[in-house]
Design a protein around this motif. Structure first.
Motif, PDB file in Angstrom:
ATOM      1  N   THR A  34       1.167  -1.587   0.077  1.00 51.57           N
ATOM      2  CA  THR A  34      -0.466   0.263  -0.394  1.00 51.57           C
ATOM      3  C   THR A  34       0.728   1.722   0.130  1.00 51.57           C
ATOM      4  O   THR A  34       0.238   2.109  -0.758  1.00 51.57           O
ATOM      5  CB  THR A  34      -1.260  -0.222   1.356  1.00 51.57           C
ATOM      6  OG1 THR A  34      -1.548  -1.361   1.538  1.00 51.57           O
ATOM      7  CG2 THR A  34      -2.077   1.355   1.163  1.00 51.57           C
ATOM      8  N   THR A  41       1.549   5.249   1.110  1.00 53.66           N
ATOM      9  CA  THR A  41       0.499   5.655   1.376  1.00 53.66           C
ATOM     10  C   THR A  41      -0.572   6.090   1.186  1.00 53.66           C
ATOM     11  O   THR A  41      -1.216   6.000   1.685  1.00 53.66           O
ATOM     12  CB  THR A  41       1.425   6.873   2.132  1.00 53.66           C
ATOM     13  OG1 THR A  41       1.875   6.680   0.385  1.00 53.66           O
ATOM     14  CG2 THR A  41       2.991   6.862   2.644  1.00 53.66           C
ATOM     15  N   GLY A  42      -1.009   4.723   0.363  1.00 54.83           N
ATOM     16  CA  GLY A  42      -1.854   4.850  -0.107  1.00 54.83           C
ATOM     17  C   GLY A  42      -3.145   5.408  -1.136  1.00 54.83           C
ATOM     18  O   GLY A  42      -3.853   5.657  -2.165  1.00 54.83           O
ATOM     19  N   GLU A  91      -0.327  -4.498   3.709  1.00 49.42           N
ATOM     20  CA  GLU A  91       0.778  -3.355   3.895  1.00 49.42           C
ATOM     21  C   GLU A  91       1.788  -3.704   5.179  1.00 49.42           C
ATOM     22  O   GLU A  91       0.948  -3.617   6.259  1.00 49.42           O
ATOM     23  CB  GLU A  91       0.871  -1.577   4.167  1.00 49.42           C
ATOM     24  CG  GLU A  91       1.882  -0.937   4.694  1.00 49.42           C
ATOM     25  CD  GLU A  91       3.535  -0.978   3.585  1.00 49.42           C
ATOM     26  OE1 GLU A  91       4.136  -0.515   4.270  1.00 49.42           O
ATOM     27  OE2 GLU A  91       3.031  -0.476   2.446  1.00 49.42           O
ATOM     28  N   GLU A 132       0.011   3.298   9.003  1.00 48.10           N
ATOM     29  CA  GLU A 132      -1.798   2.738   8.651  1.00 48.10           C
ATOM     30  C   GLU A 132      -2.021   4.693   9.218  1.00 48.10           C
ATOM     31  O   GLU A 132      -2.902   4.464   8.355  1.00 48.10           O
ATOM     32  CB  GLU A 132      -2.143   1.867  10.297  1.00 48.10           C
ATOM     33  CG  GLU A 132      -3.415   1.678   9.969  1.00 48.10           C
ATOM     34  CD  GLU A 132      -3.984   0.728  10.912  1.00 48.10           C
ATOM     35  OE1 GLU A 132      -4.670   0.234  11.253  1.00 48.10           O
ATOM     36  OE2 GLU A 132      -2.535   0.234  11.883  1.00 48.10           O
ATOM     37  N   ILE A 165      -2.312   6.151   5.935  1.00 52.09           N
ATOM     38  CA  ILE A 165      -2.914   5.750   5.224  1.00 52.09           C
ATOM     39  C   ILE A 165      -4.528   6.090   5.164  1.00 52.09           C
ATOM     40  O   ILE A 165      -5.295   6.043   4.356  1.00 52.09           O
ATOM     41  CB  ILE A 165      -2.882   4.408   4.390  1.00 52.09           C
ATOM     42  CG1 ILE A 165      -1.448   4.011   4.271  1.00 52.09           C
ATOM     43  CG2 ILE A 165      -3.447   3.107   4.141  1.00 52.09           C
ATOM     44  CD1 ILE A 165      -0.703   2.594   4.692  1.00 52.09           C
ATOM     45  N   LEU A 178      -7.856  -2.359   4.752  1.00 51.36           N
ATOM     46  CA  LEU A 178      -7.202  -1.968   4.644  1.00 51.36           C
ATOM     47  C   LEU A 178      -6.616  -3.377   5.207  1.00 51.36           C
ATOM     48  O   LEU A 178      -6.741  -3.593   6.129  1.00 51.36           O
ATOM     49  CB  LEU A 178      -6.669  -0.674   5.199  1.00 51.36           C
ATOM     50  CG  LEU A 178      -5.125  -0.947   5.457  1.00 51.36           C
ATOM     51  CD1 LEU A 178      -4.009  -0.833   4.138  1.00 51.36           C
ATOM     52  CD2 LEU A 178      -4.903   0.810   6.374  1.00 51.36           C
TER      53      LEU A 178
END
Length: 215
Positions: free
Chosen positions: A66, A68-69, A89, A95, A98, A113
């Motif tokens: 992931t 930072t998304g 991730e 987290e 994200i 996620l």
């Protein structure tokens, strides 16, 4: 040559759609606060991922890595109305960032996620997928390919990022360069895998688009 490449990239960026404001904000914060910020997909690649997702119209997407998304948000834009993207991730320190940007992008209801080990999480996923994006540990690319292949629907796609690895794939890697060796191993396997159709896009650090045609 480098100056020419920079000029071409500037030209391309000025002739495609503008960066989504939320993605631009995420881009800036990643570069300001996060180590190895160059791992972020960025404007051009993000637009390509969104376009490919709109073309495929997936109901289920799986992303490995992931960061930072940014790429997850780009891919989720092409989901069907009732679609879902699952992203994994390993770095739990990311987290909060994200989840913040998934919410700001209005995608938190479409994106699931997981924080943890890909090898432990993927086998327990019950979904099958129309699109998989590989962008995690380069040393594990081939392992991750084998891990997800049976979960890809027939006619579905796998997109693998960073497969040109700054041109290092054309050189003999040093014995300690496990990431380059991992990418080369993956590329050689895909080139000879008769179960899929494949094409390499020499964009940014390279992406291979893989279409599953048989089990």
């Amino acid at each position: 040559m480098e100056q020419q490449d920079d000029n071409l990239e500037d030209y391309i960026l000025s002739h495609i759609g503008e960066e989504d404001p939320i993605l631009a904000k995420l881009n800036r914060e990643t570069h300001l606060k996060i180590l190895y910020s160059r791992m972020l997909s960025g404007h051009l690649q993000g637009k390509i991922l969104t376009m490919l997702s709109h073309m495929i119209r997936p109901k289920r997407i799986l992303e490995l890595g992931t960061f930072t998304g940014y790429s997850a948000i780009c891919l989720a834009k092409g989901l069907q109305e009732d679609g879902k993207l699952t992203t994994i991730e390993h770095n739990d320190e990311l987290e909060g960032m994200i989840r913040k940007y998934f919410a700001e992008a209005g995608m938190d209801h479409k994106i699931e996620l997981f924080i943890g080990d890909i090898d432990q999480i993927v086998p327990n996923l019950s979904d099958s997928f129309d699109l998989v994006f590989l962008d995690a540990d380069k040393r594990q690319y081939l392992n991750h390919y084998h891990l997800v292949f049976s979960k890809v629907n027939m006619g579905g796609y796998i997109i693998a990022d960073n497969i040109l690895w700054s041109g290092k794939v054309t050189e003999t890697p040093s014995p300690s360069d496990d990431q380059t060796k991992g990418i080369i191993e993956f590329n050689d396997f895909i080139a000879n895998d008769s179960r899929v159709e494949k094409v390499i896009l020499p964009i940014r650090d390279g992406m291979t688009i893989i279409r599953k045609i048989r089990d």
